[in-house]
Design an enzyme around this catalytic site. Structure first.
Site, PDB file in Angstrom:
ATOM      1  N   LYS A   9       0.834  -1.195   0.000  1.00 18.61           N
ATOM      2  CA  LYS A   9       0.000   0.000   0.000  1.00 18.61           C
ATOM      3  C   LYS A   9       0.882   1.264   0.000  1.00 18.61           C
ATOM      4  CE  LYS A   9      -3.780  -2.513   2.261  1.00 18.61           C
ATOM      5  NZ  LYS A   9      -4.787  -2.532   3.360  1.00 18.61           N
ATOM      6  N   TYR A  49     -11.953  -2.214  -3.515  1.00 21.47           N
ATOM      7  CA  TYR A  49     -12.481  -2.444  -2.167  1.00 21.47           C
ATOM      8  C   TYR A  49     -14.012  -2.342  -2.123  1.00 21.47           C
ATOM      9  CZ  TYR A  49      -8.064  -2.767   0.434  1.00 21.47           C
ATOM     10  OH  TYR A  49      -6.860  -3.189   0.963  1.00 21.47           O
ATOM     11  N   ASN A 115      -1.921  -0.272   7.171  1.00 19.04           N
ATOM     12  CA  ASN A 115      -1.308  -1.560   7.526  1.00 19.04           C
ATOM     13  C   ASN A 115      -0.398  -2.095   6.428  1.00 19.04           C
ATOM     14  OD1 ASN A 115      -3.260  -2.253   5.724  1.00 19.04           O
ATOM     15  ND2 ASN A 115      -4.513  -3.426   7.155  1.00 19.04           N
ATOM     16  N   HIS A 118      -1.599  -5.763   1.509  1.00 18.01           N
ATOM     17  CA  HIS A 118      -2.866  -6.476   1.289  1.00 18.01           C
ATOM     18  C   HIS A 118      -2.560  -7.875   0.785  1.00 18.01           C
ATOM     19  CE1 HIS A 118      -6.737  -7.594  -0.454  1.00 18.01           C
ATOM     20  NE2 HIS A 118      -6.059  -7.903  -1.539  1.00 18.01           N
ATOM     21  N   GLU A 129      -8.687 -10.359  -8.132  1.00 15.97           N
ATOM     22  CA  GLU A 129      -7.705  -9.301  -7.928  1.00 15.97           C
ATOM     23  C   GLU A 129      -6.528  -9.420  -8.897  1.00 15.97           C
ATOM     24  OE1 GLU A 129      -6.875  -9.581  -3.747  1.00 15.97           O
ATOM     25  OE2 GLU A 129      -8.870  -8.877  -3.198  1.00 15.97           O
TER      26      GLU A 129
END
Ligand code: ATP
Length: 140
Positions: A9, A49, A115, A118, A129
């Site tokens: 990310k 998302y 975080n 992913h 994905e």
């Protein structure tokens, strides 16, 4: 062998964790089959998302995910989906630092939003994905 999607990310990329994360990936026995850097726009992040669109944190999540480039990879190994989820640790990086100190999120995550990585959570989402980011996937 199984494939999964791994995504570093924006905080992971801007914080220069890419090399450290890749080292953990390779040391854990994954092969990196594909790799690309992408700047997500709002539409693409919201689509990625979509399952979280009704959550209170959704707009904040989209802002975070579009705040800079992400590094997207296809990883391969036996049991890749569960093993990559295991290596990244729990969603909340503050918890990861306590319960999974050797996890990726313990190393580079901040909290339950930022975080740093992913991982696909099922075979179905891995398939979705991977085709979301890569047009041509190697056949098994
Ligand atoms: P990912 O899908 O990114 O691998 P995950 O499966 O561990 O993470 P999800 O519950 O699917 O977690 O949430 C998706 C992402 O939304 C999280 O990784 C995080 O960035 C953000 N998020 C989840 N819960 C919260 C929260 N309570 N507050 C803010 N952001 C959150």
């Amino acid at each position: 062998k199984e494939k999964t999607l791994a995504l570093i990310k924006p905080d992971g990329v801007s914080g220069n964790y890419t090399d450290g994360i890749k080292r953990m990936i390779l040391e854990s026995g994954f092969r990196i089959l594909r790799e690309t850097i992408v700047q997500l726009d709002e539409d693409k992040a919201a689509n990625f998302y979509a399952e979280h669109s009704s959550r209170t944190f959704f707009s904040s999540l989209i802002k975070y995910m579009t705040s800079g480039p992400v590094l997207v990879m296809v990883l391969e190994k036996e049991n890749a989906i569960a093993d990559w989820r295991g290596l990244i640790g729990p969603t909340d990086a503050r918890k990861a630092k306590i319960t999974h100190p050797h996890s990726v999120r313990a190393m580079c995550g901040l909290d339950s939003e930022k975080n740093c990585v992913h991982g696909s959570d099922s075979a179905l989402s891995a398939q979705r994905e991977m085709s979301f980011f890569f047009k041509e996937m190697p056949s098994d």
